[in-house]
Design a protein around this motif. Structure first.
Motif, short mmCIF file in Angstrom:
data_model
loop_
_atom_site.label_atom_id
_atom_site.label_comp_id
_atom_site.label_asym_id
_atom_site.label_seq_id
_atom_site.Cartn_x
_atom_site.Cartn_y
_atom_site.Cartn_z
N UNK A 65 -49.67 102.14 106.02
CA UNK A 65 -49.39 101.06 106.98
C UNK A 65 -47.91 100.71 106.95
N UNK A 66 -47.35 100.62 105.75
CA UNK A 66 -45.93 100.30 105.62
C UNK A 66 -45.06 101.35 106.30
N UNK A 67 -45.46 102.61 106.19
CA UNK A 67 -44.69 103.69 106.78
C UNK A 67 -44.92 103.82 108.29
N UNK A 68 -45.99 103.23 108.79
CA UNK A 68 -46.28 103.33 110.21
C UNK A 68 -47.14 104.51 110.59
N UNK A 69 -47.59 105.30 109.61
CA UNK A 69 -48.49 106.41 109.94
C UNK A 69 -49.90 105.91 110.22
N UNK A 70 -50.20 104.68 109.78
CA UNK A 70 -51.45 103.99 110.11
C UNK A 70 -51.08 102.62 110.64
N UNK A 71 -51.59 102.28 111.82
CA UNK A 71 -51.27 100.96 112.36
C UNK A 71 -52.48 100.04 112.44
N UNK A 72 -53.68 100.58 112.14
CA UNK A 72 -54.90 99.77 112.08
C UNK A 72 -55.68 100.22 110.86
N UNK A 108 -36.65 108.12 106.12
CA UNK A 108 -35.58 107.18 106.47
C UNK A 108 -35.80 106.58 107.84
N UNK A 109 -36.35 107.38 108.77
CA UNK A 109 -36.60 106.87 110.12
C UNK A 109 -37.66 105.79 110.11
N UNK A 110 -38.63 105.91 109.18
CA UNK A 110 -39.70 104.93 109.12
C UNK A 110 -39.33 103.73 108.28
N UNK A 111 -38.37 103.88 107.40
CA UNK A 111 -38.03 102.81 106.47
C UNK A 111 -37.40 101.63 107.18
N UNK A 112 -37.52 100.47 106.55
CA UNK A 112 -37.03 99.25 107.18
C UNK A 112 -35.84 98.67 106.43
N UNK A 113 -35.22 99.43 105.54
CA UNK A 113 -34.13 98.89 104.76
C UNK A 113 -34.57 98.74 103.32
N UNK A 114 -33.66 98.66 102.38
CA UNK A 114 -34.02 98.62 100.96
C UNK A 114 -34.75 97.35 100.58
N UNK A 115 -35.78 97.51 99.75
CA UNK A 115 -36.47 96.35 99.20
C UNK A 115 -35.55 95.62 98.25
N UNK A 116 -34.84 96.35 97.43
CA UNK A 116 -33.86 95.76 96.53
C UNK A 116 -32.85 96.84 96.20
N UNK A 117 -31.61 96.53 96.35
CA UNK A 117 -30.56 97.53 96.18
C UNK A 117 -30.69 98.21 94.83
N UNK A 118 -30.79 99.54 94.87
CA UNK A 118 -30.84 100.33 93.66
C UNK A 118 -32.15 100.28 92.92
#
Length: 467
Positions: free
Chosen positions: A51-58, A5-15
């Motif tokens: 990359x989406x989660x931020x565990x890899x930035x390059x 949840x800390x890494x997430x950027x908000x729902x892609x599509x509700x539900x």
């Protein structure tokens, strides 16, 4: 894998899809077009998920032409990014403005066809392929290498195939221009915490991927050759095609014979080699899982004593173990490779000797002068009970490597398929133009040492136990 949840950027599509879940997004997009991802696609999706989660930035993706790397990295992934991250800004770069526009049009087409299911719609009057906005405030901008990006900012930078031709790849001026533009202009557009994905087919040892690998060690690399090599990340047997449903092994081998080794090695194997001057004919090198009993073994060392600090790239200390078979063939049994200070080098050489056992001859290089003599005396004292031989290095590296190269070229020297094998093959293939030659030096010494050892009563026959 899904983002926390800390890494997430908000729902892609509700539900529909949990925040930051590119895997689910890609699965829905592929299902909508009736496609099933191949193994390398699944691995690429996993890497982009990180990359989406931020565990890899390059992330650096190296795949042959036609492997669909752009479909995932330059079309699906920016669509997901714009949907998942409100007010996100994306800069996409390709070797020319026309290719950048091509990817932009594919992205627009994907959004138009399937975007509404993820809450992704265009801003009013946003129709350009290279510049458009989406309703959640996101912005997409595409341009060619060295194109105008002043005033732009990005949470995500996508670089897809930054090289257009062999002429560009072979031009030091052109390579410098791409690298300088990346460092001075493109990188300055990245927001704090932003991420970069480089997806390309390799052309040259010193192309953008090559330089970033050497000078910026913070990249996660995903490399898939068209024909599997030793230690394949997908677990393929050596020689198996990457995507046989698209191009079979037979077709790739025919193409290899047609385009030549340099082109095939770079574009298809993602292992660039120089235009000329190569000592080793890598096609003669066999990789084996198991070997028959050997009749003698040598552990040859190339010694260094420098610790890697920061971005320094010192030489490696390498101990290569070579075995002689009853039919006079040679096999590389093991490679110990590390960077350390003198005390640790001393310790690891001794530990390795104990693991190899007294039947393995230890071959050490003797540096010129009294210091070199003293070093050898020290090692022989430390290695009491082992058969230790030493000699100064004479002749050029290329001359010393010639016997090993001849053995490989004639199919008389092969290697085991182990974790260390890809790095060894990389260095052998790049020699003498590669950044490092420590393993080649150790191999050259091992071949020379085995050839010089006496035969007859001193020959020891023992079964390879491995390390």
């Amino acid at each position: 894998m899904r983002c926390s949840r800390a890494e997430a950027a908000g729902p892609v599509h509700a539900g529909a899809i949990e925040a930051g879940d590119f895997k689910s997004f890609a699965g829905i997009i592929l299902a909508g077009s009736g496609q099933t991802p191949a193994k390398h696609h699944v691995a690429l999706i996993d890497a982009l998920q990180r990359v989406a989660c931020g565990t890899v930035d390059r992330l650096m993706v190296q795949m042959p032409p036609g492997a669909a790397k752009s479909t995932f990295a330059s079309v699906m992934f920016p669509a997901f990014w714009l949907a998942a991250k409100p007010r996100a800004e994306v800069i996409a770069v390709s070797h020319t403005a026309s290719l950048a526009e091509h990817f932009g049009r594919k992205l627009r087409g994907l959004i138009a066809e399937q975007g509404t299911g993820f809450g992704l719609t265009f801003e009013a009057n946003s129709r350009a392929a290279t510049r458009f906005g989406v309703a959640n405030g996101g912005q997409y901008f595409a341009t060619g290498i060295r194109g105008p990006i002043t005033g732009r900012r990005a949470d995500l930078i996508l670089i897809d195939d930054p090289i257009k031709t062999w002429a560009e790849a072979d031009s030091r001026v052109a390579r410098d221009a791409v690298y300088d533009w990346y460092r001075a202009e493109l990188l300055s557009r990245l927001k704090p915490g932003g991420r970069i994905v480089l997806a390309m087919t390799r052309w040259h040892e010193d192309d953008l991927a090559g330089r970033l690998s050497r000078h910026d060690g913070d990249w996660t690399e995903l490399r898939f050759p068209a024909l599997a090599e030793a230690g394949d990340p997908l677990g393929r047997p050596v020689g198996e095609a990457l995507w046989p449903e698209w191009e079979t092994t037979t077709s790739l081998l025919r193409k290899r014979a047609s385009v030549g080794e340099r082109v095939f090695s770079a574009l298809y194997q993602q292992r660039p080699i120089g235009a000329e001057g190569r000592v080793f004919e890598i096609t003669g090198l066999t990789v084996a899982i198991d070997v028959p009993p050997v009749v003698r073994t040598v552990r040859a060392w190339d010694l260094a004593a420098t610790v890697a600090v920061g971005r320094r790239d010192p030489d490696w200390t390498v101990g290569l173990k070579l075995g002689l078979l009853a039919d006079a063939r040679l096999v590389v049994l093991d490679v110990v490779r590390f960077r350390a200070g003198p005390a640790d080098v001393d310790r690891i050489v001794l530990e390795t000797a104990r693991e190899d056992g007294s039947a393995t001859t230890i071959s050490l290089p003797q540096d010129p002068g009294q210091a070199g003599i003293s070093q050898i005396v020290h090692f022989k004292q430390r290695l009491a009970g082992f058969n230790v031989v030493s000699s100064p290095e004479t002749g050029s590296k290329m001359v010393r490597a010639s016997p090993a190269a001849a053995m490989i070229g004639s199919g008389q020297l092969f290697v085991l398929d182990r974790a260390w094998t890809p790095a060894l093959i990389d260095e052998i293939q790049a020699f003498p133009d590669g950044d490092k030659d420590d393993q080649v030096d150790a191999l050259s010494r091992a071949v020379a040492t085995i050839a010089a050892l006496p035969t007859g009563s001193r020959m020891v026959r023992h079964t390879l136990m491995g390390r």
